[in-house]
Design an enzyme around this catalytic site. Structure first.
Site: not given
Length: 613
Positions: A2, A76, A103-104, A486, A490, A493, A509, A608
């Site tokens: 947000c 958001w 926000n929160g 990582e 990426k 995302e 396995h 972000k």
């Protein structure tokens, strides 16, 4: 998550609010809105979707709208799905004299809502934020004429986290701001002042700002800013100045922020490494990492979320190999709830690009409470984690706008390398000559990254061949496994392609059952001692029809014939190889996302800075 922006001054606030909201897009959102003081009263315009939708709605339905004071928000969805009625700002009271952006998360909103409904308040949305708006109105109307004192009274009744911007028709030049566990800055201008959840929203107007601390409330007017603590006492705040200009937060001719930031990685790593190497020795004294403290460490906990965690997993392997200290890389949200074993001689390394990540902040506070020394690796100066940690090691990567981190991740890796080398030296595990050699390798790392970026066209071509794959698997051993995690993140995302990273030895396995004809497998092999083992794993997936992209070093000695594509990295110390192997895989993820027409800089459902649990 947000975004908040507010403006009070002499000129039309609307363009300032809209521009500020656009600058906060990278934080992630699904709706946007503004509240503005007009001659007719407090007018609210909000809509689901992008800021462009809000801008169009204002032009079509409110073309006469002008104001000199207002607040804006990008939301958001948390409480209640994306909709116009759940969008911010929210009005308080039946007459709509109060407007709030937030926000929160307000954890006791149900309890407060029930009490307010008992007093006749009617709720229009499913959000926790509307509870705040009505609570402020309830406490303000006929009880407290001063809005700031009202807000102080209101926040004392809230449980949870918040950054608030509140306006009232009683004073149409004033914005009252408050925060707890959510970032909020106040931009200081000439005859105008702003509030925002991020510096990027104010830098177009001013470079001077102050940061609100937890439980503080600010009264923001065109010619003054007054900050109070939770007891209502006035607090003097340090004025800070942004050291980068607006061009650092612009695309600079690139199609997306992400590709710009990928290309900026040599500069980000150089800015992180070079100031810490003095006379061929790594210096940390100003960060609180004294030689005595490093010498006495018993255990190291590395804490992070997402990419920061993956950087920590690389760091764990390098530290344990180089320093022979037991080290654990742990998910922040798990660490704080698992009753961790923390000693008073333990070091806790906390990694966060924004310095505001809620779970990471809470985990750090837990570690501090247990007596560990905390060092923060963050990219945002004066962020909450940076201010609360015992020491801070800034990465100096500059503003990172794309939601998917690239340059901040690379800078975090280099910071962890610096820590590893220094610990090894002060504990007598490497000589002065070794430290000089390793410091030289670290200083050479930006040039190696620059050289690695030359694979850009190759990765673009590979991306065109495999962009239609529904699943991609990443394989690696040791450091390469940590880097593979990582790389997989990426791709997930920004391209929405399902991908998984596996320790290559785990194939037999269960994982190998997922390999079928045409499956894309990306293998990493940068550790010479593991070349043969990794090649064996590659053969296993090739025999089942997989197409393999191998990312490896110039001195790779395995059989290359089994791979469809080979990407070679410049010569680099194997301990630092994760800084190079990630580069082609960032590019691969980027170009696959472009091929699939995805919104690269603002991937769906992601933010972000994650400032709520």
């Amino acid at each position: 998550m947000c975004g908040i922006v507010g403006f009070t001054g002499r000129e039309n606030a609307l363009p300032v609010l809209i521009k500020g909201l656009y600058s906060l897009e990278y934080r992630g959102y699904d709706s946007a809105g503004i509240a503005a003081f007009t001659k007719e009263g407090l007018r609210v315009v909000k809509t689901v979707g992008r800021i462009a939708n809000l801008e169009a709605k204002i032009k079509e339905e409110h073309e006469d709208l002008t104001c000199t004071c207002g607040i804006g928000h990008t939301r958001w969805a948390t409480h209640g799905g994306p909709s116009d009625r759940n969008s911010h700002p929210h009005l308080g009271g039946s007459d709509g004299k109060i407007a709030v952006v937030h926000n929160g998360i307000i954890e006791n909103y149900k309890e407060l809502r029930e009490r307010l409904e008992a007093h006749g308040y009617v709720f229009q949305s499913e959000t926790d934020t509307e509870t705040v708006a009505h609570l402020v109105d309830y406490l303000h109307t006929g009880k407290q004429e001063d809005l700031a004192q009202t807000v102080l009274a209101a926040v004392s009744r809230l449980r949870g986290s918040y950054a608030l911007g509140v306006v009232s028709m009683d004073n149409p030049e004033e914005i009252v701001a408050a925060r707890r566990d959510n970032p909020l800055v106040i931009g200081l201008g000439n005859g105008e002042n702003m509030i925002a959840s991020d510096i990027t929203a104010i830098i177009g107007r001013t470079k001077d700002y102050i940061i609100l601390d937890d439980n503080e409330v600010a009264i923001v007017r065109p010619d003054s800013v007054v900050v109070m603590n939770e007891f209502g006492d006035r607090v003097e705040k340090k004025v800070q100045t942004v050291t980068w200009d607006m061009s650092a937060a612009e695309k600079g001719g690139y199609e997306h922020f992400m590709i710009k930031e990928i290309m900026e990685q040599p500069k980000a790593v150089a800015a992180t490494v070079h100031p810490r190497v003095q006379n061929d020795s790594i210096v940390f004294e100003e960060n609180g990492l004294t030689d005595d403290r490093l010498r006495d460490i018993e255990n190291i906990h590395i804490i992070g979320c997402g990419s920061a965690l993956h950087a920590g997993m690389v760091g764990k392997r390098v530290i344990e190999s180089m320093c022979r200290i037991r080290c654990a890389a742990e998910v922040a949200s798990e660490f704080r709830y698992e009753n961790p074993i923390i000693g008073k001689k333990d070091l806790c390394i906390v990694i966060s690009q924004s310095g505001e990540t809620a779970d990471t902040l809470a985990a750090m506070r837990l570690a501090k409470q247990a007596g560990a020394f905390t060092i923060a690796i963050v990219n945002v100066v004066s962020s909450t984690i940076a201010r609360e940690a015992d020491g801070v090691l800034y990465t100096w990567a500059g503003p990172e706008i794309a939601v998917a981190t690239t340059k901040a991740y690379s800078a975090q890796l280099s910071a962890l390398y610096l820590i590893s080398v220094r610990i090894a030296r002060v504990r007598g595990l490497i000589s002065i000559g070794d430290e000089r050699a390793l410091s030289a390798e670290l200083q050479r790392l930006p040039d190696c990254i620059e050289e690695t970026l030359q694979c850009k066209k190759t990765m673009q071509r590979i991306a065109t061949l495999y962009a239609n794959r529904s699943s991609v698997f990443f394989l690696g051993r040791g450091l390469d496994y940590a880097a593979a995690l990582e790389a997989s993140l990426k791709l997930k995302e920004i391209s929405y392609v399902h991908s998984e990273a596996y320790a290559a030895g785990e194939l037999k396995h269960g994982t190998i059952s997922l390999i079928e004809e045409g499956t894309l497998v990306v293998a990493l092999a940068t550790q010479p001692a593991l070349f043969e083992k990794t090649v064996s794993n590659i053969r296993e997936v090739v025999s089942r029809g997989a197409a393999v992209v191998l990312v490896t070093t110039d001195d790779f000695t395995g059989d290359e014939s089994v791979c469809q594509h080979i990407v070679r990295l410049p010569k680099c110390l194997s301990e630092f190889s994760a800084s190079l192997s990630i580069i082609p895989l960032q590019l691969l993820a980027y170009y696959i996302a472009v091929e699939r027409s995805c919104d690269v800089d603002k991937p769906r459902n992601l933010a972000k800075s994650v400032t709520v649990e």
